[in-house]
Write a protein that holds these residues in place. Sequence first.
Motif, PDB file in Angstrom:
ATOM      1  N   VAL A  37      -8.600   9.072  -3.328  1.00 13.66           N
ATOM      2  CA  VAL A  37      -7.809  10.550  -3.209  1.00 13.66           C
ATOM      3  C   VAL A  37      -8.844  10.950  -2.806  1.00 13.66           C
ATOM      4  O   VAL A  37     -10.300  11.982  -3.032  1.00 13.66           O
ATOM      5  N   VAL A  57      -4.833   3.806   0.824  1.00 10.93           N
ATOM      6  CA  VAL A  57      -4.785   3.005  -0.771  1.00 10.93           C
ATOM      7  C   VAL A  57      -4.993   1.130  -0.106  1.00 10.93           C
ATOM      8  O   VAL A  57      -4.589   1.291   1.158  1.00 10.93           O
ATOM      9  N   LEU A  79       1.953   5.999  -7.375  1.00 11.59           N
ATOM     10  CA  LEU A  79      -0.086   6.332  -8.129  1.00 11.59           C
ATOM     11  C   LEU A  79       0.375   8.320  -8.119  1.00 11.59           C
ATOM     12  O   LEU A  79      -0.100   8.933  -8.311  1.00 11.59           O
ATOM     13  N   LEU A 128      -7.056  -1.135 -10.382  1.00 13.31           N
ATOM     14  CA  LEU A 128      -7.759  -0.078  -9.692  1.00 13.31           C
ATOM     15  C   LEU A 128      -8.717   0.637  -9.575  1.00 13.31           C
ATOM     16  O   LEU A 128      -9.433   0.500 -11.247  1.00 13.31           O
ATOM     17  N   ILE A 141      -3.252  11.432  -2.549  1.00 14.02           N
ATOM     18  CA  ILE A 141      -3.918  10.280  -2.157  1.00 14.02           C
ATOM     19  C   ILE A 141      -4.366   9.672  -0.487  1.00 14.02           C
ATOM     20  O   ILE A 141      -2.633  10.025   0.077  1.00 14.02           O
ATOM     21  N   ALA A 180      -6.652  -2.343  -6.284  1.00 14.01           N
ATOM     22  CA  ALA A 180      -6.139  -1.469  -5.033  1.00 14.01           C
ATOM     23  C   ALA A 180      -7.735  -0.757  -4.824  1.00 14.01           C
ATOM     24  O   ALA A 180      -7.658  -0.385  -5.692  1.00 14.01           O
ATOM     25  N   ARG A 181      -7.973  -0.414  -3.917  1.00 17.88           N
ATOM     26  CA  ARG A 181      -8.268   0.913  -3.590  1.00 17.88           C
ATOM     27  C   ARG A 181      -8.309   2.303  -3.321  1.00 17.88           C
ATOM     28  O   ARG A 181      -7.219   2.349  -2.507  1.00 17.88           O
ATOM     29  N   VAL A 182      -8.190   2.995  -4.118  1.00 17.90           N
ATOM     30  CA  VAL A 182      -7.176   3.990  -4.232  1.00 17.90           C
ATOM     31  C   VAL A 182      -8.095   5.098  -3.842  1.00 17.90           C
ATOM     32  O   VAL A 182      -9.352   5.964  -4.535  1.00 17.90           O
ATOM     33  N   SER A 219       0.949   3.824  -3.453  1.00 17.60           N
ATOM     34  CA  SER A 219       0.811   5.308  -2.569  1.00 17.60           C
ATOM     35  C   SER A 219       1.502   6.354  -3.105  1.00 17.60           C
ATOM     36  O   SER A 219       1.322   7.319  -3.787  1.00 17.60           O
ATOM     37  N   GLN A 240       0.671  -1.158   0.073  1.00 15.66           N
ATOM     38  CA  GLN A 240       0.258   0.152   0.349  1.00 15.66           C
ATOM     39  C   GLN A 240       0.526   0.661   0.163  1.00 15.66           C
ATOM     40  O   GLN A 240       0.494   2.504  -0.837  1.00 15.66           O
ATOM     41  N   PHE A 291     -10.887   3.829  -7.904  1.00 16.37           N
ATOM     42  CA  PHE A 291     -10.336   5.039  -7.553  1.00 16.37           C
ATOM     43  C   PHE A 291     -12.165   5.966  -6.758  1.00 16.37           C
ATOM     44  O   PHE A 291     -12.782   5.453  -7.502  1.00 16.37           O
TER      45      PHE A 291
END
Length: 95
Positions: free
Chosen positions: A48, A35, A14, A85, A32, A44-46, A11, A7, A87
């Motif tokens: 933002v 993550v 990204l 990914l 970010i 992966a949940r990002v 991070s 993670q 978002f």
Amino acid sequence: MKPEQVQSQLSRVLGEAISGLSDPRVPLIVTIERVAVTSDYGQARVYVSAMTGNMDDLLQALNQARGYLQRQVADQVRLRRTPTLEFFDAGGKVW
């Protein structure tokens, strides 16, 4: 690698990749928040946030740049498979 390490690396990578996007919908400063990766590292949940700009436009721009961003992750983070990914904004809206 431990999930926390993955993670953290995601991070970092990204954050650098997003700051290099030339899309006008992406503000100069995108943070970010966190993550979260699934146990199999398949997704992966990002999360933002941005102080300026429209969050819907930002999420749409990131979604359209997903292929580029995933390639950056694949090139810089050593994993067996690159996570898909997703978002989200800080409030949880997904694109």
